[in-house]
Design an enzyme around this catalytic site. Structure first.
Site, short mmCIF file in Angstrom:
data_model
loop_
_atom_site.label_atom_id
_atom_site.label_comp_id
_atom_site.label_asym_id
_atom_site.label_seq_id
_atom_site.Cartn_x
_atom_site.Cartn_y
_atom_site.Cartn_z
N GLY A 12 41.41 34.67 42.90
CA GLY A 12 41.65 34.03 42.35
C GLY A 12 40.77 32.91 41.90
O GLY A 12 41.14 31.86 41.72
N SER A 13 39.47 32.95 42.10
CA SER A 13 38.77 32.04 41.95
C SER A 13 37.70 31.70 40.62
O SER A 13 38.35 29.77 40.56
CB SER A 13 37.45 32.24 42.51
OG SER A 13 36.22 33.39 41.67
N ASN A 14 38.23 32.19 40.12
CA ASN A 14 38.81 31.63 38.50
C ASN A 14 39.91 30.59 38.02
O ASN A 14 40.49 29.73 37.88
CB ASN A 14 38.79 32.70 37.68
CG ASN A 14 37.12 33.52 36.80
OD1 ASN A 14 36.51 32.58 36.12
ND2 ASN A 14 36.58 34.63 37.62
N LEU A 84 44.65 43.26 36.68
CA LEU A 84 43.89 44.46 36.33
C LEU A 84 44.92 45.26 35.44
O LEU A 84 44.51 46.75 35.35
CB LEU A 84 43.43 45.07 37.50
CG LEU A 84 42.22 44.06 38.13
CD1 LEU A 84 42.07 44.54 39.76
CD2 LEU A 84 41.27 44.05 37.06
N LEU A 86 46.43 46.61 31.82
CA LEU A 86 46.79 46.55 30.65
C LEU A 86 48.22 45.87 30.11
O LEU A 86 49.13 46.13 30.60
CB LEU A 86 46.74 47.69 30.22
CG LEU A 86 47.08 48.44 28.35
CD1 LEU A 86 45.51 48.09 27.96
CD2 LEU A 86 46.79 49.51 27.99
N ASN A 101 40.85 36.88 27.68
CA ASN A 101 41.25 37.54 29.05
C ASN A 101 39.03 37.66 29.41
O ASN A 101 38.18 36.88 27.85
CB ASN A 101 41.10 39.09 28.85
CG ASN A 101 40.03 40.03 30.07
OD1 ASN A 101 40.93 39.26 30.87
ND2 ASN A 101 39.74 41.06 29.35
N HIS A 103 35.73 38.53 31.12
CA HIS A 103 35.31 40.40 31.19
C HIS A 103 34.42 39.63 32.29
O HIS A 103 33.05 39.77 31.11
CB HIS A 103 35.19 41.32 30.11
CG HIS A 103 34.84 42.81 30.49
ND1 HIS A 103 35.65 43.43 31.23
CD2 HIS A 103 33.76 43.27 30.09
CE1 HIS A 103 34.87 44.68 32.03
NE2 HIS A 103 33.77 44.56 31.39
N ASP A 144 40.17 45.77 26.87
CA ASP A 144 38.66 44.59 26.14
C ASP A 144 37.60 44.92 24.89
O ASP A 144 36.89 45.40 24.41
CB ASP A 144 37.44 45.04 27.27
CG ASP A 144 37.97 45.40 28.45
OD1 ASP A 144 38.13 44.23 29.46
OD2 ASP A 144 37.57 46.41 29.62
N GLU A 173 31.01 31.92 34.86
CA GLU A 173 32.84 32.23 34.86
C GLU A 173 32.71 30.99 35.03
O GLU A 173 33.97 30.17 33.82
CB GLU A 173 33.30 33.33 35.52
CG GLU A 173 33.14 35.17 35.03
CD GLU A 173 33.89 36.46 35.84
OE1 GLU A 173 34.02 36.72 35.00
OE2 GLU A 173 33.85 35.66 36.61
C1 GAR Z 1 36.28 38.45 37.74
O1 GAR Z 1 34.45 38.88 37.59
C2 GAR Z 1 36.64 38.20 36.56
O2 GAR Z 1 35.83 37.97 35.08
C3 GAR Z 1 36.84 40.38 36.60
O3 GAR Z 1 37.04 40.08 37.91
C4 GAR Z 1 36.98 39.01 38.79
C5 GAR Z 1 38.03 38.44 39.60
O4 GAR Z 1 37.40 37.43 39.94
N1 GAR Z 1 37.96 40.71 35.19
C6 GAR Z 1 38.10 41.46 35.31
O5 GAR Z 1 36.77 42.95 35.19
C7 GAR Z 1 38.73 42.65 34.24
N2 GAR Z 1 38.30 44.31 34.18
P1 GAR Z 1 38.38 36.22 41.02
O6 GAR Z 1 39.52 37.06 41.18
O7 GAR Z 1 37.91 35.27 42.20
O8 GAR Z 1 38.64 35.43 39.47
#
Ligand code: GAR
Length: 188
Positions: A12-14, A84, A86, A101, A103, A144, A173
């Protein structure tokens, strides 16, 4: 003030970065965070940020009741931030052009089922790519595949490992995702 709903699956850092970006703005706020993984760290982050969060099961994810809940929020934009599963057709059709989304690679390469997190970075390095990056895109019923809104690139050096590449991609990101969400919200 528009409402953003975030779906996340893990760290969940994003999600946190997006929430902090919008915390000081008047155009949108994070109304809720949904997560499909019990004990995911994103729940801790949501609590610290004061944002309501809730676990969703596969059954309710693909249900009319969940569509109703999102409409009642109301969710102006759904943001998948490291999510993660669909997204079922029912949800895509209920929120056309309103699910975004991120990616961690340059789509259309290195996308599809199973392509998430470090799997993606491993595949990029194994393929001998000299560039990777991020793709922010609308989603449709396929993994995607929706319309690309934004891409940013970083170099892949011979000494890069999945971990160092992940760091570069995360930096992109954090720098671009909130801003691109704000830009897209303005077009809605
Ligand atoms: C992120 O890098 C995001 O782009 C990726 O998962 C990571 C989640 O990091 N998403 C995918 O791979 C989707 N197919 P986070 O939980 O620290 O935000």
């Amino acid at each position: 003030m528009k409402n953003i709903v975030i779906f996340a699956s893990g760290n969940g850092s994003n999600a946190q970065n997006i929430a902090e970006f919008f915390a000081t703005r008047q155009d949108a706020r994070i109304a809720k965070i949904f997560c499909n993984k019990k004990n995911a760290y994103v729940f801790e982050r949501a609590k610290n940020l004061g944002i309501p969060s809730r676990l969703i099961t596969k059954e309710e994810f693909d249900s009319d009741a969940f569509v109703r809940e999102l409409r009642e929020t109301p969710a102006d934009l759904i943001v998948l931030a490291g999510f993660l599963w669909l997204v079922p057709a029912r949800l895509v059709q209920a929120f056309p052009g309103r699910i975004v989304n991120i990616h961690p690679a340059l789509l259309p390469k290195f996308g599809g089922k199973g392509m998430y997190g470090d799997n993606v970075h491993q595949a990029v390095i194994a393929a001998g790519e000299t560039q990777s990056g991020i793709t922010i895109h609308l989603i449709d019923e396929h993994y995607d595949k929706g319309r690309t809104l934004f891409q940013a690139r970083c170099s892949v050096e011979p000494q890069d490992t999945p971990e160092t590449l992940a760091q570069k991609v995360h930096a992109l990101e954090y720098r671009h995702f909130p801003e691109e969400i704000a830009n897209y919200l303005q077009t809605l």
